[in-house]
Write a protein that holds these residues in place. Structure first.
Motif, PDB file in Angstrom:
ATOM      1  N   LEU A 230     -39.213  11.246  78.678  1.00 34.67           N
ATOM      2  CA  LEU A 230     -39.987  10.106  78.189  1.00 34.67           C
ATOM      3  C   LEU A 230     -41.439  10.488  77.892  1.00 34.67           C
ATOM      4  CD1 LEU A 230     -38.584   7.234  80.429  1.00 34.67           C
ATOM      5  CD2 LEU A 230     -38.240   7.550  77.978  1.00 34.67           C
ATOM      6  N   LEU A 231     -42.025  11.341  78.728  1.00 36.14           N
ATOM      7  CA  LEU A 231     -43.407  11.759  78.482  1.00 36.14           C
ATOM      8  C   LEU A 231     -43.506  12.675  77.262  1.00 36.14           C
ATOM      9  CD1 LEU A 231     -44.734  12.308  82.116  1.00 36.14           C
ATOM     10  CD2 LEU A 231     -45.298  10.470  80.528  1.00 36.14           C
ATOM     11  N   LEU A 232     -42.505  13.518  77.047  1.00 37.26           N
ATOM     12  CA  LEU A 232     -42.482  14.341  75.834  1.00 37.26           C
ATOM     13  C   LEU A 232     -42.407  13.445  74.602  1.00 37.26           C
ATOM     14  CD1 LEU A 232     -40.127  17.279  76.896  1.00 37.26           C
ATOM     15  CD2 LEU A 232     -42.530  17.488  76.227  1.00 37.26           C
ATOM     16  N   ASN A 233     -41.586  12.407  74.691  1.00 41.49           N
ATOM     17  CA  ASN A 233     -41.483  11.450  73.593  1.00 41.49           C
ATOM     18  C   ASN A 233     -42.815  10.732  73.374  1.00 41.49           C
ATOM     19  OD1 ASN A 233     -40.752   8.303  72.922  1.00 41.49           O
ATOM     20  ND2 ASN A 233     -39.574   9.781  71.715  1.00 41.49           N
ATOM     21  N   PHE A 234     -43.485  10.368  74.462  1.00 40.29           N
ATOM     22  CA  PHE A 234     -44.798   9.737  74.351  1.00 40.29           C
ATOM     23  C   PHE A 234     -45.768  10.648  73.608  1.00 40.29           C
ATOM     24  CE2 PHE A 234     -49.146   9.277  75.821  1.00 40.29           C
ATOM     25  CZ  PHE A 234     -49.384   7.931  75.629  1.00 40.29           C
ATOM     26  N   CYS A 235     -45.800  11.920  73.977  1.00 45.38           N
ATOM     27  CA  CYS A 235     -46.719  12.863  73.338  1.00 45.38           C
ATOM     28  C   CYS A 235     -46.370  13.058  71.860  1.00 45.38           C
ATOM     29  CB  CYS A 235     -46.705  14.193  74.077  1.00 45.38           C
ATOM     30  SG  CYS A 235     -47.417  14.095  75.739  1.00 45.38           S
ATOM     31  N   ASP A 236     -45.085  13.102  71.539  1.00 41.54           N
ATOM     32  CA  ASP A 236     -44.677  13.208  70.128  1.00 41.54           C
ATOM     33  C   ASP A 236     -45.146  11.985  69.343  1.00 41.54           C
ATOM     34  OD1 ASP A 236     -43.470  15.683  70.442  1.00 41.54           O
ATOM     35  OD2 ASP A 236     -41.479  14.824  70.833  1.00 41.54           O
TER      36      ASP A 236
ATOM     37  N   LYS B 111     -33.338   3.532  74.824  1.00 41.56           N
ATOM     38  CA  LYS B 111     -33.895   2.186  74.652  1.00 41.56           C
ATOM     39  C   LYS B 111     -35.399   2.189  74.957  1.00 41.56           C
ATOM     40  CE  LYS B 111     -31.591  -1.197  76.651  1.00 41.56           C
ATOM     41  NZ  LYS B 111     -31.191  -2.341  77.489  1.00 41.56           N
ATOM     42  N   VAL B 112     -35.799   2.896  75.998  1.00 44.86           N
ATOM     43  CA  VAL B 112     -37.216   2.977  76.356  1.00 44.86           C
ATOM     44  C   VAL B 112     -37.983   3.741  75.275  1.00 44.86           C
ATOM     45  CG1 VAL B 112     -38.869   3.871  78.050  1.00 44.86           C
ATOM     46  CG2 VAL B 112     -36.769   2.791  78.828  1.00 44.86           C
ATOM     47  N   LYS B 113     -37.390   4.820  74.762  1.00 43.09           N
ATOM     48  CA  LYS B 113     -38.035   5.573  73.682  1.00 43.09           C
ATOM     49  C   LYS B 113     -38.247   4.691  72.452  1.00 43.09           C
ATOM     50  CE  LYS B 113     -36.346  10.261  74.564  1.00 43.09           C
ATOM     51  NZ  LYS B 113     -35.483  11.321  74.023  1.00 43.09           N
ATOM     52  N   ALA B 114     -37.232   3.900  72.115  1.00 43.83           N
ATOM     53  CA  ALA B 114     -37.344   3.014  70.954  1.00 43.83           C
ATOM     54  C   ALA B 114     -38.444   1.977  71.166  1.00 43.83           C
ATOM     55  CB  ALA B 114     -36.004   2.331  70.688  1.00 43.83           C
TER      56      ALA B 114
ATOM     57  N   SER C 144     -46.153   2.187  66.915  1.00 39.35           N
ATOM     58  CA  SER C 144     -46.301   1.814  65.506  1.00 39.35           C
ATOM     59  C   SER C 144     -47.194   0.581  65.339  1.00 39.35           C
ATOM     60  CB  SER C 144     -44.939   1.574  64.863  1.00 39.35           C
ATOM     61  OG  SER C 144     -44.353   0.397  65.375  1.00 39.35           O
ATOM     62  N   GLN C 145     -47.348  -0.202  66.393  1.00 36.21           N
ATOM     63  CA  GLN C 145     -48.170  -1.413  66.344  1.00 36.21           C
ATOM     64  C   GLN C 145     -49.591  -1.196  66.863  1.00 36.21           C
ATOM     65  OE1 GLN C 145     -46.837  -4.261  64.981  1.00 36.21           O
ATOM     66  NE2 GLN C 145     -45.140  -2.881  64.543  1.00 36.21           N
ATOM     67  N   LEU C 146     -49.962   0.051  67.166  1.00 36.95           N
ATOM     68  CA  LEU C 146     -51.305   0.312  67.706  1.00 36.95           C
ATOM     69  C   LEU C 146     -52.385  -0.077  66.702  1.00 36.95           C
ATOM     70  CD1 LEU C 146     -51.095   3.793  69.482  1.00 36.95           C
ATOM     71  CD2 LEU C 146     -51.377   1.558  70.538  1.00 36.95           C
ATOM     72  N   PRO C 147     -53.462  -0.683  67.180  1.00 33.96           N
ATOM     73  CA  PRO C 147     -54.566  -1.032  66.278  1.00 33.96           C
ATOM     74  C   PRO C 147     -55.344   0.215  65.834  1.00 33.96           C
ATOM     75  CG  PRO C 147     -55.052  -1.704  68.522  1.00 33.96           C
ATOM     76  CD  PRO C 147     -53.655  -1.158  68.532  1.00 33.96           C
ATOM     77  N   ALA C 148     -56.131   0.056  64.799  1.00 31.64           N
ATOM     78  CA  ALA C 148     -56.883   1.181  64.247  1.00 31.64           C
ATOM     79  C   ALA C 148     -58.108   1.536  65.089  1.00 31.64           C
ATOM     80  CB  ALA C 148     -57.304   0.881  62.822  1.00 31.64           C
ATOM     81  N   LEU C 149     -58.735   0.552  65.705  1.00 34.70           N
ATOM     82  CA  LEU C 149     -59.931   0.819  66.504  1.00 34.70           C
ATOM     83  C   LEU C 149     -59.581   1.665  67.726  1.00 34.70           C
ATOM     84  CD1 LEU C 149     -61.693  -2.653  66.390  1.00 34.70           C
ATOM     85  CD2 LEU C 149     -62.401  -0.555  65.228  1.00 34.70           C
TER      86      LEU C 149
ATOM     87  N   MET D 185     -52.191   2.525  74.328  1.00 37.96           N
ATOM     88  CA  MET D 185     -51.516   3.719  74.857  1.00 37.96           C
ATOM     89  C   MET D 185     -51.367   3.635  76.369  1.00 37.96           C
ATOM     90  SD  MET D 185     -53.047   6.864  72.707  1.00 37.96           S
ATOM     91  CE  MET D 185     -53.401   6.668  70.980  1.00 37.96           C
ATOM     92  N   ARG D 186     -52.380   3.120  77.046  1.00 39.32           N
ATOM     93  CA  ARG D 186     -52.276   2.961  78.504  1.00 39.32           C
ATOM     94  C   ARG D 186     -51.182   1.962  78.863  1.00 39.32           C
ATOM     95  NH1 ARG D 186     -57.954   2.325  78.280  1.00 39.32           N
ATOM     96  NH2 ARG D 186     -58.919   4.354  78.280  1.00 39.32           N
ATOM     97  N   LYS D 187     -51.032   0.935  78.049  1.00 43.08           N
ATOM     98  CA  LYS D 187     -49.967  -0.054  78.268  1.00 43.08           C
ATOM     99  C   LYS D 187     -48.595   0.601  78.119  1.00 43.08           C
ATOM    100  CE  LYS D 187     -48.478  -4.615  76.759  1.00 43.08           C
ATOM    101  NZ  LYS D 187     -48.752  -5.751  75.873  1.00 43.08           N
ATOM    102  N   ILE D 188     -48.449   1.450  77.112  1.00 47.76           N
ATOM    103  CA  ILE D 188     -47.192   2.177  76.918  1.00 47.76           C
ATOM    104  C   ILE D 188     -46.927   3.084  78.110  1.00 47.76           C
ATOM    105  CG2 ILE D 188     -46.007   3.885  75.476  1.00 47.76           C
ATOM    106  CD1 ILE D 188     -47.674   2.745  73.092  1.00 47.76           C
TER     107      ILE D 188
END
Length: 175
Positions: free
Chosen positions: A103-109, A57-60, A67-72, A80-83
């Motif tokens: 979870l951190l491996l998933n973050f890096c992926d 659930k946390v990974k999702a 997927s919602q990260l802004p382009a700037l 990313m810091r919020k995540i």
């Protein structure tokens, strides 16, 4: 006048002498004041029995946020810091180093998939570097059998990062 702060051992001894009704009342009162206390209590009551489902659930949730990260670049780094704050909070709830590594491996992926690879914005690069170093440190603290399981995923992440990011050198981060 200030109230005395007691140690955890003293509080534990006192709690053991309380009746169940009074203990339940104290828990509810504690949960009323801080959102994080409420979230921890909810995790312990409803989610702790199935850690694997909670991790998924946390990974999702993290994947959706990526997927919602802004382009700037500046706003992407803030996102990313919020995540990472979210992941840190949930790993604190679980209290498991293996879950934190997962979870951190998933973050890096997710970083490799969603982050702008052409950016020269240093804070975005440092986010990945810090997480890779954190994973390496956590893996070294695990039991040997668990180290072997996570080392393979970690080495795959390093190879993937080196192939996708021109500035990333996997030899700097090998176990």
């Amino acid at each position: 006048m200030s109230t005395t702060t007691y140690g955890l051992q003293h509080i534990k001894k006192e709690i053991q002498h309380l009746p169940h009704e009074q203990l339940a009342e104290l828990l509810l009162r504690l949960a009323r004041y801080k959102k994080e206390n409420k979230e921890l209590l909810a995790y312990l009551l409803f989610e702790a029995y199935d850690e694997a489902a909670f991790i998924e659930k946390v990974k999702a949730e993290a994947g959706f946020m990526f997927s919602q990260l802004p382009a700037l670049s500046y706003h992407a780094a803030k996102g990313m810091r919020k995540i990472l704050r979210l992941i840190t909070k949930y790993t604190k709830f679980m209290g498991s180093k293996a879950a934190e590594i997962e979870l951190l491996l998933n973050f890096c992926d997710n970083y490799l998939e969603y982050a702008d690879r052409r950016t020269s914005y240093k804070p975005i690069r440092l986010i990945l570097i810090r997480q890779v170093e954190k994973i390496r440190t956590l893996i070294s603290k695990l039991h040997e059998d668990l180290q072997f399981d996570h080392a393979e995923s970690y080495n795959t992440l390093l190879a993937n990062a080196e192939s996708k990011l021109a500035w990333f050198k996997k030899n700097d981060y090998l176990l």
